[in-house]
Design an enzyme around this catalytic site. Structure first.
Site, PDB file in Angstrom:
ATOM      1  N   GLU B  77      -2.857 -10.363   3.551  1.00  0.00           N
ATOM      2  CA  GLU B  77      -3.328 -11.076   2.644  1.00  0.00           C
ATOM      3  C   GLU B  77      -4.798 -11.812   2.678  1.00  0.00           C
ATOM      4  O   GLU B  77      -5.556 -11.329   1.972  1.00  0.00           O
ATOM      5  CB  GLU B  77      -2.738 -11.638   1.968  1.00  0.00           C
ATOM      6  CG  GLU B  77      -1.044 -11.389   0.862  1.00  0.00           C
ATOM      7  CD  GLU B  77      -0.302 -10.121   1.724  1.00  0.00           C
ATOM      8  OE1 GLU B  77      -0.172 -10.484   3.182  1.00  0.00           O
ATOM      9  OE2 GLU B  77       0.608  -9.682   1.389  1.00  0.00           O
ATOM     10  N   HIS B 144      10.391 -13.072  -3.512  1.00  0.00           N
ATOM     11  CA  HIS B 144      10.290 -12.598  -4.174  1.00  0.00           C
ATOM     12  C   HIS B 144      10.421 -13.172  -5.940  1.00  0.00           C
ATOM     13  O   HIS B 144      10.005 -12.575  -6.740  1.00  0.00           O
ATOM     14  CB  HIS B 144      10.433 -10.811  -4.737  1.00  0.00           C
ATOM     15  CG  HIS B 144      10.401 -10.035  -3.617  1.00  0.00           C
ATOM     16  ND1 HIS B 144      10.752 -10.314  -1.633  1.00  0.00           N
ATOM     17  CD2 HIS B 144       9.378  -9.047  -3.491  1.00  0.00           C
ATOM     18  CE1 HIS B 144      10.459  -8.874  -1.820  1.00  0.00           C
ATOM     19  NE2 HIS B 144       9.741  -8.216  -2.260  1.00  0.00           N
TER      20      HIS B 144
END
Lengths: 384, 343
Positions: B77, B144
């Site tokens: 990322e 999540h």
């Protein structure tokens, strides 16, 4: 060995001497109180920065680490701009908003780093990606100390450059010290060239204090990148001859080791090479260094004579359209004195007596003087 | 969707024509249309190309735009955001996908220390969008389900948007891609396929960043919220109307930085009773900032203290009874609303 003309070699020698002269002047400015932030020197590492950057073309891009003054000078950075930057002047490349070498100058192909390590590689990858997408044969080069390569961002950046086959050259400056941490406490690898295998990167180890050897390796890597054959790693073996910054007398360094590396000073060595090969005389080099001293002194004087920014400039440029919070009532400026806020920013509020704010007195009332002509809003009693 | 877009381009839409569009399709369409009309827009992220994205937002994009504009990256990322910043310096407008916004954490350094500060420091901004799914309610567990807006709220230089409707999902993504500053675009995964709207096909949908939207008009109480909580607030407002004859206004902020201070002040002054609702945890959540805005801008209009209804101060739990307890429910909003009305 890649070939260099006499002029190019003297130019490299000049860039290394300019690096040192400029940094020595910075140290003087620091001691005189003109530099309000940190000062990080590259003493002993001038050959790595100069020799590598010298392999780039003007249309290429470079992102320095903190000890790459020489690379910036090779790119064409004016010494006066470096002095303005360090002495926090309004006309510095960052307008006084940031310090050290944290500036971006597109026309010189310089991308400014930030202090968290490993980050400039990750960002420069995007510049290299742009070159690749546009089909341009341009190259990027960046630097990391061996300590910086231990960050997650560096790992991600090295891998991304490798797997995307970006036109990127990463110079790993193995200068033995990450602040006070010796490099054998940064990683368990035997040789820093070993790290290249993890990314599938071609690697070459060089004597980082030999400017010609550094140049030769950089030339090879830059040419490979320009041919579209992807990224490379260069491991430059060098030594940080001073503490991390001015505040650090590096008591953790063995004086004998330091003395051994002083014998390998990159400027002395290249100076001897230049003289022994008849490229210049001792007197000629001394005259060159004298000119640099004057040039540097004049640039420092010019920078220090310039103004510091106006305090209000602190507000500008956080966003493309400004200001994000210009004069709204809860900013510091308004707290200092509501009357100073630009006209029209005071909130509409109920008129007349009996509202909680007006009846309660205190500092809230004091700062609201002159703001009574508001009629909209609900009338209400004294609150709950 | 891609096919529908192509068909549209062949046949000019009739005035007033609309098409049913999900929240997810709206995001897709915004990306597709911006990439079609602007060569400098490209996307990069994990599994965005060959697979078409974990939620299939970018399905078909690789075939249409090719591997230079639809880039499958390693699981990195920081490298994704870093490359986006560098490419933006060269004139590109990258849209980086975080597969889940929970995974923005490894890119925090690049966002906070580089993207957010680069314009201020150097004068050269980062025109990038970092988008991805946020939010709980999908039984997806602690990693999540997060709503990370308050991690970034205190970082000048960033913008943040969080659409609740398909219209705003499309219009805000287009605006984000065109915005010269770095924008974090939070799409709520619970809404992807649950929200369907008739969207106009004959107009360019563009929603300005920084402007709130009144989701439902009301007089007696304001519920200020965003994202999926807009629908929780609306259901609570329905109940208040039916059961107590109370008219609640629901203000959907849409933009979380900058916040539409005027709209917040306006609704607070209008109703005098303010409830701030969000699904992130309470302490340090944006509700505190919104409450401060209300106090500074509308204190003298208030009939009651501002109340916050938020998630509890824990990670997002997995098991349904736990997650339902964690998340603000309609009943929680009603309890707070009744307290405010009785004050």
């Amino acid at each position: 060995m890649a070939s260099l003309t006499r002029e190019q070699m003297l130019d490299m020698y000049r860039s290394m001497c300019l690096t040192r002269a400029l940094e020595e002047r910075l140290e003087r400015l620091f001691k005189q109180g003109h530099i309000v932030g940190g000062l990080y020197r590259s003493l002993g590492q001038e050959a790595t920065a100069v020799g590598s950057a010298y392999a780039l073309e003007p249309e290429d891009w470079l992102a320095p680490s903190i000890r790459d003054m020489g690379a910036l000078l090779v790119r064409g950075l004016a010494p006066v701009d470096m002095f303005r930057q360090y002495t926090a002047r309004r006309d510095a490349p960052t307008g006084g908003k940031d310090n050290t070498n944290h500036f971006t100058i597109p026309e010189l192909g310089i991308l400014g780093p930030v202090s968290p390590l490993g980050t400039q590689l990750a960002v420069l990858n995007g510049v290299a990606l742009s070159f690749r997408i546009r089909g341009e044969s341009r190259v990027c080069m960046t630097y990391q100390g061996e300590g910086a390569t231990r960050t997650g961002t560096s790992h991600e950046g090295l891998n991304f450059a490798a797997v995307q086959r970006l036109p990127m050259v990463v110079v790993l400056e193995h200068n033995r010290w990450a602040f006070s941490t010796r490099s054998d406490r940064e990683a368990a690898v035997g040789a820093w060239t070993d790290v290249a295998g993890a990314y599938g990167l071609p690697v070459r180890q060089v004597d980082g204090n030999d400017v010609l050897e550094v140049y030769d390796a950089a030339r090879e890597a830059v040419d490979r990148a320009r041919r579209g054959e992807g990224a490379s790693l260069i491991v430059a073996e060098t030594y940080r001859m001073l503490g991390h910054a001015q505040h650090d007398p590096q008591p953790y360094v063995d004086p004998a080791e330091l003395e051994a590396w002083r014998e390998r000073d990159p400027i002395d060595r290249f100076g001897r090479y230049v003289i022994e090969n008849g490229l210049a005389t001792e007197e000629g080099l001394a005259a060159m260094r004298g000119e640099l001293e004057s040039e540097v002194a004049a640039a420092a004087d010019e920078a220090v004579a310039g103004p510091r920014p106006d305090p209000e400039e602190a507000r500008t440029r956080a966003y493309a359209a400004e200001p994000a919070d210009g004069g709204v009532p809860w900013t510091r400026r308004a707290v200092v004195g509501y009357a100073d806020a630009p006209a029209g920013v005071a909130p509409a509020r109920p008129s007349g007596s009996g509202t909680p704010g007006e009846s309660s007195g205190g500092s809230g009332t004091a700062v609201r003087q002159g703001d009574a002509a508001v009629t909209d809003g609900k009338q209400r009693g004294g609150g709950a | 969707m891609a096919e529908a877009t192509a068909a549209q381009q062949r046949a000019p839409a009739e005035p007033g024509a609309t098409r049913e569009t999900t929240y997810l399709e709206a995001i897709r369409e915004a990306l597709w249309e911006e990439m079609k009309t602007d060569d400098s827009v490209f996307i990069l992220g994990e599994d965005v190309g060959v697979y078409g994205g974990a939620f299939k937002i970018t399905e078909g994009f690789l075939d249409e735009f090719g591997p230079d504009r639809v880039i499958d990256t390693p699981i990195s990322e920081a490298a994704i955001v870093g490359a986006s910043i560098g490419a933006s310096h060269m004139g590109f407008k990258p849209v980086a996908e975080m597969q889940f916004m929970d995974f923005v954490a490894p890119a925090f350094d690049m966002i906070v220390n580089f993207a957010a500060k680069v314009r201020y420091r150097t004068g050269f901004g980062a025109q990038i969008v970092i988008r991805g799914p946020v939010g709980a309610g999908a039984r997806a567990g602690p990693f999540h389900s997060q709503s990370p807006e308050s991690y970034f709220a205190n970082v000048p230089g960033l913008k943040m948007v969080a659409p609740a409707t398909a219209y705003d999902a499309k219009g805000l993504l287009r605006a984000s891609i065109r915005d010269p500053d770095p924008v974090l675009y939070f799409e709520h995964k619970f809404l992807y396929r649950r929200i369907k709207e008739q969207l106009p096909t004959d107009e360019e949908i563009l929603v300005p960043i920084g402007k709130a939207r009144v989701h439902r008009e009301g007089e007696d109480l304001s519920i200020i919220t965003w994202g999926a909580m807009v629908y929780t607030a609306a259901r609570a407002a329905d109940r208040l109307a039916e059961e107590e004859g109370v008219s609640a206004e629901v203000l959907d902020l849409r933009s979380l930085r900058p916040v539409d201070v005027e709209a917040v002040a306006e609704t607070a002054r209008k109703t005098g009773r303010v409830l701030v609702l969000h699904e992130a945890p309470r302490f340090g959540g944006l509700a505190g900032e919104i409450t401060a805005v209300v106090c500074e801008e509308a204190f003298e209009w208030l009939d009651a203290p501002v109340r916050r209804v938020t998630a509890i101060d824990t990670p997002v739990p997995y098991s349904p009874p736990l997650e339902d307890y964690y998340l603000p429910q309609v009943e929680d909003v009603l309890t707070a609303a009744r307290w405010l009305l009785a004050y």
